[in-house]
Design a protein around this motif. Sequence first.
Motif, PDB file in Angstrom:
ATOM      1  N   ASP A 284       0.854  -1.188   0.000  1.00 39.80           N
ATOM      2  CA  ASP A 284       0.000   0.000   0.000  1.00 39.80           C
ATOM      3  C   ASP A 284       0.893   1.242   0.000  1.00 39.80           C
ATOM      4  O   ASP A 284       1.725   1.400   0.908  1.00 39.80           O
ATOM      5  CB  ASP A 284      -0.899  -0.022   1.239  1.00 39.80           C
ATOM      6  N   PRO A 285       0.772   2.140  -0.986  1.00 42.12           N
ATOM      7  CA  PRO A 285       1.676   3.286  -1.060  1.00 42.12           C
ATOM      8  C   PRO A 285       1.513   4.287   0.084  1.00 42.12           C
ATOM      9  O   PRO A 285       2.467   4.976   0.427  1.00 42.12           O
ATOM     10  CB  PRO A 285       1.318   3.939  -2.407  1.00 42.12           C
ATOM     11  N   LEU A 286       0.346   4.351   0.705  1.00 42.70           N
ATOM     12  CA  LEU A 286       0.130   5.329   1.780  1.00 42.70           C
ATOM     13  C   LEU A 286       0.805   4.886   3.075  1.00 42.70           C
ATOM     14  O   LEU A 286       1.540   5.651   3.704  1.00 42.70           O
ATOM     15  CB  LEU A 286      -1.368   5.541   2.006  1.00 42.70           C
TER      16      LEU A 286
ATOM     17  N   GLY B 167      -7.577  12.349   6.876  1.00 39.71           N
ATOM     18  CA  GLY B 167      -7.817  10.907   6.887  1.00 39.71           C
ATOM     19  C   GLY B 167      -6.551  10.111   6.588  1.00 39.71           C
ATOM     20  O   GLY B 167      -6.288   9.080   7.225  1.00 39.71           O
ATOM     21  N   ASP B 168      -5.768  10.597   5.635  1.00 38.54           N
ATOM     22  CA  ASP B 168      -4.510   9.910   5.301  1.00 38.54           C
ATOM     23  C   ASP B 168      -3.544   9.916   6.482  1.00 38.54           C
ATOM     24  O   ASP B 168      -2.864   8.912   6.746  1.00 38.54           O
ATOM     25  CB  ASP B 168      -3.846  10.576   4.089  1.00 38.54           C
ATOM     26  N   GLN B 169      -3.489  11.045   7.198  1.00 38.97           N
ATOM     27  CA  GLN B 169      -2.596  11.110   8.357  1.00 38.97           C
ATOM     28  C   GLN B 169      -3.028  10.131   9.447  1.00 38.97           C
ATOM     29  O   GLN B 169      -2.192   9.489  10.096  1.00 38.97           O
ATOM     30  CB  GLN B 169      -2.581  12.540   8.919  1.00 38.97           C
ATOM     31  N   VAL B 170      -4.342   9.987   9.638  1.00 42.74           N
ATOM     32  CA  VAL B 170      -4.853   9.049  10.633  1.00 42.74           C
ATOM     33  C   VAL B 170      -4.471   7.626  10.247  1.00 42.74           C
ATOM     34  O   VAL B 170      -4.009   6.830  11.083  1.00 42.74           O
ATOM     35  CB  VAL B 170      -6.379   9.188  10.773  1.00 42.74           C
ATOM     36  N   LEU B 171      -4.646   7.281   8.979  1.00 45.53           N
ATOM     37  CA  LEU B 171      -4.296   5.930   8.527  1.00 45.53           C
ATOM     38  C   LEU B 171      -2.806   5.658   8.710  1.00 45.53           C
ATOM     39  O   LEU B 171      -2.402   4.562   9.132  1.00 45.53           O
ATOM     40  CB  LEU B 171      -4.679   5.767   7.055  1.00 45.53           C
TER      41      LEU B 171
END
Length: 395
Positions: A252-254, A304-308
């Motif tokens: 997963d790139p994120l 949301g990306d930072q939380v993930l």
Amino acid sequence: NEARLRTLFDSTPDALWMKETDGTYIECNAQACALLGVARQEIIGRKDGVLRDSHLARVIDEVSASAKRTGRLQCSEDSTTTPAGSHRELELTKVPIRAANGELAGMLGIARDITERKRIENELRIAAVAFESQDGILVTDETLAIQRINFALSSITGYSAEQVIGQPLHLLHSEAQEPAFYASMWDTIAREDFWSGDLWSKKKNGELFLGHLTISAVRDPEGIIRHYVATLHDRTEEILARNQIQQLTHFDPLTELPNRGRFEERLAEVLEASGSRQRACGVVMLIGLDDFAVINSVHGHKVGDQVLQQAAQRLQRLATQWDMLARFTGDEFAALTYSPEGDATAVARSAASLANILRDALQAPYTLENAAPVRCTSSIGVTLLTEHRRPIDTV
């Protein structure tokens, strides 16, 4: 005397002829007859129009006219086809002959066969173009002292030609290759005059790079090695591209965690392996972020990306003993552990304990850039793998 002059005239490898000022042939040697395809008696007393090759006759006439006009030696190159049908490249020279009073008395013509020279020149041009290819090329002598490199090798290694010429080939060796590797390589070259393979080499700045090296021994007619020619292809970008494709395919790139596809591959391997072991057991844990959809909707995808990302980091810190942790879907993570000789009760108890620790960790506040901290609870499901060859979709 005349006999000696005739011997000299006929023994030269070049085609020779002499003409009057009006272009009439007065003498020629055997090589000229062979080149023109006309017997000597058919040449003497005649002009160029009687020659078999009208193109060559025209060229000879043009060179003669130029020599007459300028009064100086004239040279040109042209080609012809011999009576036997072979193509020949010629160097034509016309020399004015002057009488004692300085008047033009005739013309001496010389045709030299330069076919072989032209072939060699053409091969050298091709070799020069090939030498400056995209792959690095170097040439050493029999002692492995570098004699020549091309621009591509300079670009790959960072060394200029001046810095490596005369230096030993091991200048490019790296400590990443064991001495036994090089010994085996040169043993192969000694037996087969050739070696090809991947190896780690060293640039001028000390940086290592993976290259594909091909070395060929060059022997003289007596079979003695005089040179080695090596080509080097830098595979760094190729390896980086392959790794990037591998990363995109399985990670997963994120979060940089394995993705669902890679997780299910590993789970299938575990289920297959457990089929042959009576005491094998494992655990699959599915971890969902309960409030993630609300956070995305209210605060936006950047938050949301930072939380993930932070959730993934917390899980990685706490699930270090597990075989795999993956991002399963948009707001879900999955973890897997497996033991070929495990106590199912102890494994289940350990998984339940870890689930509580993970849930507590995930509901701690998430510190965000340019936004107030947020909280996100989680739900965790645990499946114990004790059934042999259980289908993956039921897990």
